[in-house]
Design a protein around this motif. Structure first.
Motif, short mmCIF file in Angstrom:
data_model
loop_
_atom_site.label_atom_id
_atom_site.label_comp_id
_atom_site.label_asym_id
_atom_site.label_seq_id
_atom_site.Cartn_x
_atom_site.Cartn_y
_atom_site.Cartn_z
N GLY A 60 0.04 21.69 20.27
CA GLY A 60 -0.98 20.73 20.68
C GLY A 60 -2.38 21.30 20.65
N GLY A 61 -2.52 22.52 20.18
CA GLY A 61 -3.80 23.20 20.23
C GLY A 61 -4.83 22.67 19.25
N SER A 62 -4.37 22.02 18.21
CA SER A 62 -5.29 21.43 17.23
C SER A 62 -4.79 20.05 16.86
N THR A 63 -5.74 19.15 16.68
CA THR A 63 -5.41 17.79 16.24
C THR A 63 -6.29 17.44 15.05
N TYR A 64 -5.79 16.55 14.23
CA TYR A 64 -6.47 16.19 12.99
C TYR A 64 -6.35 14.68 12.81
N TYR A 65 -7.41 14.08 12.29
CA TYR A 65 -7.44 12.63 12.13
C TYR A 65 -8.03 12.23 10.79
N SER A 66 -7.53 11.12 10.28
CA SER A 66 -8.16 10.56 9.09
C SER A 66 -9.48 9.90 9.50
N ASP A 67 -10.34 9.73 8.55
CA ASP A 67 -11.63 9.10 8.84
C ASP A 67 -11.45 7.68 9.36
N ALA A 68 -10.38 7.03 8.93
CA ALA A 68 -10.17 5.63 9.30
C ALA A 68 -9.89 5.45 10.79
N VAL A 69 -9.37 6.50 11.44
CA VAL A 69 -8.95 6.33 12.84
C VAL A 69 -9.67 7.27 13.79
N ARG A 70 -10.40 8.23 13.26
CA ARG A 70 -11.08 9.20 14.14
C ARG A 70 -11.99 8.47 15.13
N GLY A 71 -11.89 8.87 16.37
CA GLY A 71 -12.68 8.24 17.42
C GLY A 71 -11.99 7.07 18.09
N ARG A 72 -10.90 6.57 17.49
CA ARG A 72 -10.16 5.45 18.08
C ARG A 72 -8.74 5.84 18.45
N PHE A 73 -8.12 6.71 17.69
CA PHE A 73 -6.74 7.13 17.93
C PHE A 73 -6.72 8.53 18.52
N ILE A 74 -5.72 8.78 19.35
CA ILE A 74 -5.54 10.11 19.93
C ILE A 74 -4.08 10.52 19.76
N VAL A 75 -3.86 11.67 19.15
CA VAL A 75 -2.51 12.19 19.00
C VAL A 75 -2.30 13.27 20.06
N SER A 76 -1.13 13.27 20.65
CA SER A 76 -0.81 14.25 21.68
C SER A 76 0.70 14.51 21.64
N ASN A 78 0.83 -1.21 0.00
CA ASN A 78 0.00 0.00 0.00
C ASN A 78 0.86 1.26 0.00
N GLN A 79 0.25 2.34 -0.40
CA GLN A 79 0.93 3.63 -0.31
C GLN A 79 0.93 4.11 1.14
N ARG A 80 1.83 5.02 1.43
CA ARG A 80 1.86 5.61 2.76
C ARG A 80 0.57 6.40 2.97
N GLU A 81 -0.02 6.19 4.12
CA GLU A 81 -1.34 6.75 4.43
C GLU A 81 -1.22 7.67 5.64
N TRP A 82 -1.80 8.82 5.55
CA TRP A 82 -1.82 9.74 6.69
C TRP A 82 -2.80 9.24 7.74
N VAL A 83 -2.41 9.38 9.00
CA VAL A 83 -3.23 8.90 10.11
C VAL A 83 -3.72 10.07 10.98
N ALA A 84 -2.77 10.92 11.40
CA ALA A 84 -3.14 11.99 12.33
C ALA A 84 -2.05 13.07 12.30
N ALA A 85 -2.41 14.24 12.81
CA ALA A 85 -1.43 15.32 12.91
C ALA A 85 -1.78 16.18 14.11
N ILE A 86 -0.77 16.89 14.60
CA ILE A 86 -0.98 17.76 15.75
C ILE A 86 -0.19 19.03 15.55
N ARG A 87 -0.81 20.14 15.93
CA ARG A 87 -0.19 21.44 15.81
C ARG A 87 1.00 21.55 16.75
N TYR A 88 1.86 22.53 16.51
CA TYR A 88 3.11 22.64 17.26
C TYR A 88 2.88 22.75 18.76
#
Length: 128
Positions: free
Chosen positions: A54-70, A42-52
């Motif tokens: 920590g003020g904002s977090t972003y998730y792919s649809d595949a993991v939203r609600g299950r993964f937490i980035v901090s 598979n190609q590399r897939e984005w999962v999550a990101a976090i602002r410098y």
């Protein structure tokens, strides 16, 4: 900034793992962090990101609600808490970092090309 990802391993479906991304360099607090994964074939897939800060977090649809980035800037470390793991989550996980000022110009935090700094990857295996 140099990155080292760790925390991967074997877990049963429905279980949890926490990945860590340790950074060297005092500029880490100014960097956004992205998590990506790549399964064989598979190609590399984005999962999550976090602002410098920590003020904002972003998730792919595949993991939203299950993964937490901090992140803990005092420890120069970012984390990816993965809960309710599924067979489809099995992959090599990578953390990446880039100055938030650079990412913010386009907000393409899900694009691997937005990041110049990459960790070596840590493998997550999910068993049924």
């Amino acid at each position: 900034v140099q990155l080292q990802a760790s925390g991967g391993g074997l877990v049963q479906a429905g279980g949890s793992l926490r990945l860590s991304c340790a950074a060297s360099g005092h500029s880490f607090r100014l960097y956004g962090v992205g998590w990506f994964r790549q399964a064989p074939g598979n190609q590399r897939e984005w999962v999550a990101a976090i602002r410098y800060n920590g003020g904002s977090t972003y998730y792919s649809d595949a993991v939203r609600g299950r993964f937490i980035v901090s992140r803990g800037n005092a420890k120069n470390t970012a984390y990816l808490q993965m809960n309710d793991l599924k067979l489809t989550d099995a992959a090599v996980y990578y953390c990446a970092a880039e100055s938030w000022a650079s990412i913010e110009r386009t907000m393409l935090y899900a694009d691997p090309k937005s990041y110049d700094h990459w960790g070596q990857g840590t493998e997550v295996t999910v068993s049924s």
